[in-house]
Design a protein around this motif. Structure first.
Motif, PDB file in Angstrom:
ATOM      1  N   THR A 138       0.857  -1.195   0.000  1.00  0.00           N
ATOM      2  CA  THR A 138       0.000   0.000   0.000  1.00  0.00           C
ATOM      3  C   THR A 138       0.880   1.227   0.000  1.00  0.00           C
ATOM      4  O   THR A 138       1.937   1.241   0.643  1.00  0.00           O
ATOM      5  N   PRO A 139       0.475   2.294  -0.725  1.00  0.00           N
ATOM      6  CA  PRO A 139       1.303   3.506  -0.739  1.00  0.00           C
ATOM      7  C   PRO A 139       1.359   4.141   0.637  1.00  0.00           C
ATOM      8  O   PRO A 139       0.363   4.198   1.351  1.00  0.00           O
ATOM      9  N   VAL A 140       2.534   4.607   0.979  1.00  0.00           N
ATOM     10  CA  VAL A 140       2.749   5.260   2.270  1.00  0.00           C
ATOM     11  C   VAL A 140       2.896   6.743   2.024  1.00  0.00           C
ATOM     12  O   VAL A 140       3.752   7.170   1.249  1.00  0.00           O
ATOM     13  N   SER A 141       2.027   7.508   2.635  1.00  0.00           N
ATOM     14  CA  SER A 141       2.097   8.956   2.462  1.00  0.00           C
ATOM     15  C   SER A 141       3.261   9.504   3.258  1.00  0.00           C
ATOM     16  O   SER A 141       3.539   9.044   4.372  1.00  0.00           O
ATOM     17  N   PRO A 142       3.974  10.464   2.687  1.00  0.00           N
ATOM     18  CA  PRO A 142       5.131  11.013   3.402  1.00  0.00           C
ATOM     19  C   PRO A 142       4.695  11.751   4.652  1.00  0.00           C
ATOM     20  O   PRO A 142       3.653  12.382   4.697  1.00  0.00           O
ATOM     21  N   THR A 143       5.499  11.616   5.675  1.00  0.00           N
ATOM     22  CA  THR A 143       5.209  12.300   6.940  1.00  0.00           C
ATOM     23  C   THR A 143       5.462  13.787   6.773  1.00  0.00           C
ATOM     24  O   THR A 143       6.553  14.198   6.369  1.00  0.00           O
ATOM     25  N   PRO A 144       4.453  14.625   7.021  1.00  0.00           N
ATOM     26  CA  PRO A 144       4.688  16.074   6.867  1.00  0.00           C
ATOM     27  C   PRO A 144       5.678  16.569   7.892  1.00  0.00           C
ATOM     28  O   PRO A 144       5.621  16.211   9.064  1.00  0.00           O
ATOM     29  N   THR A 145       6.577  17.361   7.403  1.00  0.00           N
ATOM     30  CA  THR A 145       7.578  17.940   8.288  1.00  0.00           C
ATOM     31  C   THR A 145       7.201  19.377   8.596  1.00  0.00           C
ATOM     32  O   THR A 145       6.815  20.134   7.715  1.00  0.00           O
ATOM     33  N   ALA A 146       7.300  19.690   9.850  1.00  0.00           N
ATOM     34  CA  ALA A 146       6.954  21.056  10.266  1.00  0.00           C
ATOM     35  C   ALA A 146       8.012  22.023   9.772  1.00  0.00           C
ATOM     36  O   ALA A 146       9.211  21.753   9.834  1.00  0.00           O
ATOM     37  N   SER A 147       7.545  23.135   9.212  1.00  0.00           N
ATOM     38  CA  SER A 147       8.472  24.143   8.733  1.00  0.00           C
ATOM     39  C   SER A 147       9.167  24.790   9.923  1.00  0.00           C
ATOM     40  O   SER A 147       8.559  25.013  10.963  1.00  0.00           O
ATOM     41  N   PRO A 148      10.465  25.037   9.771  1.00  0.00           N
ATOM     42  CA  PRO A 148      11.184  25.631  10.899  1.00  0.00           C
ATOM     43  C   PRO A 148      10.649  27.006  11.245  1.00  0.00           C
ATOM     44  O   PRO A 148      10.354  27.816  10.381  1.00  0.00           O
ATOM     45  N   THR A 149      10.492  27.197  12.538  1.00  0.00           N
ATOM     46  CA  THR A 149      10.013  28.495  13.004  1.00  0.00           C
ATOM     47  C   THR A 149      11.184  29.442  13.125  1.00  0.00           C
ATOM     48  O   THR A 149      12.168  29.129  13.813  1.00  0.00           O
ATOM     49  N   PRO A 150      11.131  30.573  12.404  1.00  0.00           N
ATOM     50  CA  PRO A 150      12.265  31.497  12.523  1.00  0.00           C
ATOM     51  C   PRO A 150      12.379  32.040  13.926  1.00  0.00           C
ATOM     52  O   PRO A 150      11.393  32.404  14.552  1.00  0.00           O
ATOM     53  N   THR A 151      13.591  32.015  14.441  1.00  0.00           N
ATOM     54  CA  THR A 151      13.838  32.544  15.774  1.00  0.00           C
ATOM     55  C   THR A 151      14.348  33.965  15.651  1.00  0.00           C
ATOM     56  O   THR A 151      15.226  34.259  14.850  1.00  0.00           O
ATOM     57  N   PRO A 152      13.798  34.878  16.417  1.00  0.00           N
ATOM     58  CA  PRO A 152      14.266  36.261  16.328  1.00  0.00           C
ATOM     59  C   PRO A 152      15.685  36.390  16.825  1.00  0.00           C
ATOM     60  O   PRO A 152      16.067  35.799  17.828  1.00  0.00           O
ATOM     61  N   THR A 153      16.485  37.110  16.105  1.00  0.00           N
ATOM     62  CA  THR A 153      17.860  37.323  16.512  1.00  0.00           C
ATOM     63  C   THR A 153      17.921  38.387  17.596  1.00  0.00           C
ATOM     64  O   THR A 153      16.984  39.157  17.802  1.00  0.00           O
ATOM     65  N   ALA A 154      19.037  38.387  18.277  1.00  0.00           N
ATOM     66  CA  ALA A 154      19.171  39.336  19.383  1.00  0.00           C
ATOM     67  C   ALA A 154      19.229  40.770  18.883  1.00  0.00           C
ATOM     68  O   ALA A 154      18.797  41.701  19.558  1.00  0.00           O
ATOM     69  N   THR A 155      19.786  40.937  17.664  1.00  0.00           N
ATOM     70  CA  THR A 155      19.949  42.293  17.159  1.00  0.00           C
ATOM     71  C   THR A 155      18.710  42.800  16.423  1.00  0.00           C
ATOM     72  O   THR A 155      18.572  43.992  16.215  1.00  0.00           O
ATOM     73  N   ALA A 156      17.841  41.852  15.988  1.00  0.00           N
ATOM     74  CA  ALA A 156      16.668  42.272  15.224  1.00  0.00           C
ATOM     75  C   ALA A 156      15.668  42.954  16.141  1.00  0.00           C
ATOM     76  O   ALA A 156      15.359  42.470  17.221  1.00  0.00           O
ATOM     77  N   LYS A 157      15.171  44.072  15.727  1.00  0.00           N
ATOM     78  CA  LYS A 157      14.183  44.817  16.485  1.00  0.00           C
ATOM     79  C   LYS A 157      12.950  45.027  15.629  1.00  0.00           C
ATOM     80  O   LYS A 157      13.045  45.331  14.446  1.00  0.00           O
ATOM     81  N   LYS A 158      11.817  44.840  16.249  1.00  0.00           N
ATOM     82  CA  LYS A 158      10.577  45.030  15.524  1.00  0.00           C
ATOM     83  C   LYS A 158      10.339  46.525  15.302  1.00  0.00           C
ATOM     84  O   LYS A 158      10.541  47.331  16.199  1.00  0.00           O
ATOM     85  N   ALA A 159       9.914  46.813  14.091  1.00  0.00           N
ATOM     86  CA  ALA A 159       9.615  48.205  13.780  1.00  0.00           C
ATOM     87  C   ALA A 159       8.377  48.638  14.557  1.00  0.00           C
ATOM     88  O   ALA A 159       7.412  47.888  14.678  1.00  0.00           O
ATOM     89  N   PRO A 160       8.431  49.803  15.153  1.00  0.00           N
ATOM     90  CA  PRO A 160       7.258  50.264  15.923  1.00  0.00           C
ATOM     91  C   PRO A 160       6.044  50.428  15.025  1.00  0.00           C
ATOM     92  O   PRO A 160       6.137  50.910  13.897  1.00  0.00           O
ATOM     93  N   LYS A 161       4.927  49.973  15.531  1.00  0.00           N
ATOM     94  CA  LYS A 161       3.693  50.079  14.757  1.00  0.00           C
ATOM     95  C   LYS A 161       3.214  51.526  14.731  1.00  0.00           C
ATOM     96  O   LYS A 161       3.218  52.214  15.740  1.00  0.00           O
ATOM     97  N   LYS A 162       2.827  51.939  13.543  1.00  0.00           N
ATOM     98  CA  LYS A 162       2.299  53.280  13.403  1.00  0.00           C
ATOM     99  C   LYS A 162       0.887  53.329  13.963  1.00  0.00           C
ATOM    100  O   LYS A 162       0.101  52.398  13.768  1.00  0.00           O
ATOM    101  N   PRO A 163       0.602  54.361  14.695  1.00  0.00           N
ATOM    102  CA  PRO A 163      -0.758  54.452  15.249  1.00  0.00           C
ATOM    103  C   PRO A 163      -1.787  54.548  14.131  1.00  0.00           C
ATOM    104  O   PRO A 163      -1.595  55.244  13.124  1.00  0.00           O
ATOM    105  N   ALA A 164      -2.842  53.801  14.306  1.00  0.00           N
ATOM    106  CA  ALA A 164      -3.892  53.810  13.291  1.00  0.00           C
ATOM    107  C   ALA A 164      -4.586  55.167  13.254  1.00  0.00           C
ATOM    108  O   ALA A 164      -4.860  55.777  14.303  1.00  0.00           O
ATOM    109  N   LYS A 165      -4.819  55.624  12.055  1.00  0.00           N
ATOM    110  CA  LYS A 165      -5.496  56.910  11.903  1.00  0.00           C
ATOM    111  C   LYS A 165      -6.958  56.768  12.316  1.00  0.00           C
ATOM    112  O   LYS A 165      -7.589  55.747  12.043  1.00  0.00           O
ATOM    113  N   PRO A 166      -7.464  57.770  13.012  1.00  0.00           N
ATOM    114  CA  PRO A 166      -8.868  57.691  13.424  1.00  0.00           C
ATOM    115  C   PRO A 166      -9.791  57.666  12.208  1.00  0.00           C
ATOM    116  O   PRO A 166      -9.546  58.331  11.197  1.00  0.00           O
TER     117      PRO A 166
END
Length: 282
Positions: free
Chosen positions: A108-136
């Motif tokens: 019987t055909p064996v379906s390949p086991t799905p592999t989880a995509s690697p979760t990117p880990t945030p680097t120590a130097t990477a900083k999230k850009a500040p979110k712009k306040p939503a316009k009213p």
């Protein structure tokens, strides 16, 4: 010859003519002394040594020839196989491979086991850009107003709600601004300073400025303060809240009590539209 030599004495007893024939060949002389005769066994070994040497040499040659012949046979055996032999070996290898696949192939055909995509880990130097306040979100104009007029009406209503002014007071304030400035922020042609601030129109009624046409000379505030719609609305509400019984008055009388206008009955015509605007904003 010495008489005490046993070998010499033995030789002299018999007749010299009766000596063995090979005695002369086995005797050697050295000066006047003869070499003693070897015993019979020694003579036999000595006589057979050449034959043994020859026999050993022959055996060695035979062994060498056999080794050489075996080497030649082995070398000849390593010669390239014929085309028929190569084809036969290839066919046998294919048959073995096909049999191996038949045994190892899954049923019987064996379906390949799905592999989880690697979760990117945030680097120590990477900083999230500040979110712009939503316009009213700008309110949708109603009651025939433009977007600029509706935006100014919203400012008036928001200030009144922060001051906990009842809905009746919000309607009075919007109706008063409709009469005084048609809900546009006016600068004054008499006060050049007022034109230094954001404005939407220019009026010439003395030094009256802003949404409520309040006069700096009458103590309503500075030109800068009155040219800001939020501060102008706050000044109006604070004055309205000081009027005794304003909630029970007709709209035109309550507005006139604050504005002290030369046309006290003009505010009543805007009551219906002001109610529609306030209902849309609250």
């Amino acid at each position: 010859m010495h008489p005490d030599d046993p070998s010499a004495q033995e030789l002299t007893k018999g007749d010299p003519a009766t000596r063995p024939a090979d005695s002369a060949s086995t005797e050697r002389t050295n000066g006047r002394h003869r070499v003693p005769e070897l015993p019979r066994r020694g003579r036999t070994l000595l006589a057979s040594m050449p034959m043994r040497i020859a026999l050993a040499t022959g055996v060695s040659c035979c062994l060498g020839l056999a080794t050489y012949a075996g080497t030649r046979v082995e070398v000849n055996d390593r010669s390239e196989p014929s085309a028929e032999a190569v084809a036969e070996r290839a066919a046998l290898a294919d048959e073995r491979a096909s049999r191996s696949l038949e045994r190892t192939a899954p049923t019987t055909p064996v379906s390949p086991t799905p592999t989880a995509s690697p979760t990117p880990t945030p680097t120590a130097t990477a900083k999230k850009a500040p979110k712009k306040p939503a316009k009213p979100r700008r309110p949708r104009p109603v009651a025939g107003l433009t977007q600029a007029q509706m935006d100014n009406a919203k400012i008036i209503v928001d200030v009144g709600r922060k001051l906990d002014v009842p809905k009746r007071g919000l309607i009075i304030a919007v109706a008063t601004a409709m009469q005084e400035s048609n809900l546009y922020n006016y600068a004054s042609g008499v006060l050049p300073e007022s034109q230094n601030y954001p404005h939407q129109a220019i009026g010439w009624d003395h030094d009256s400025v802003g949404l409520f046409q309040q006069r700096p000379s009458s103590g309503w505030g500075t030109v800068r303060e009155l040219m800001r719609p939020a501060l102008a609305a706050e000044a109006f509400y604070l004055a309205l809240l000081k009027v005794p019984g304003w909630q029970d008055m007709a709209l035109t009388y309550a507005a006139q009590s604050v504005q002290v206008s030369g046309f006290p009955d003009a505010y009543a015509q805007h009551e219906q539209r002001a109610t529609t605007v306030v209902n849309a904003l609250t």
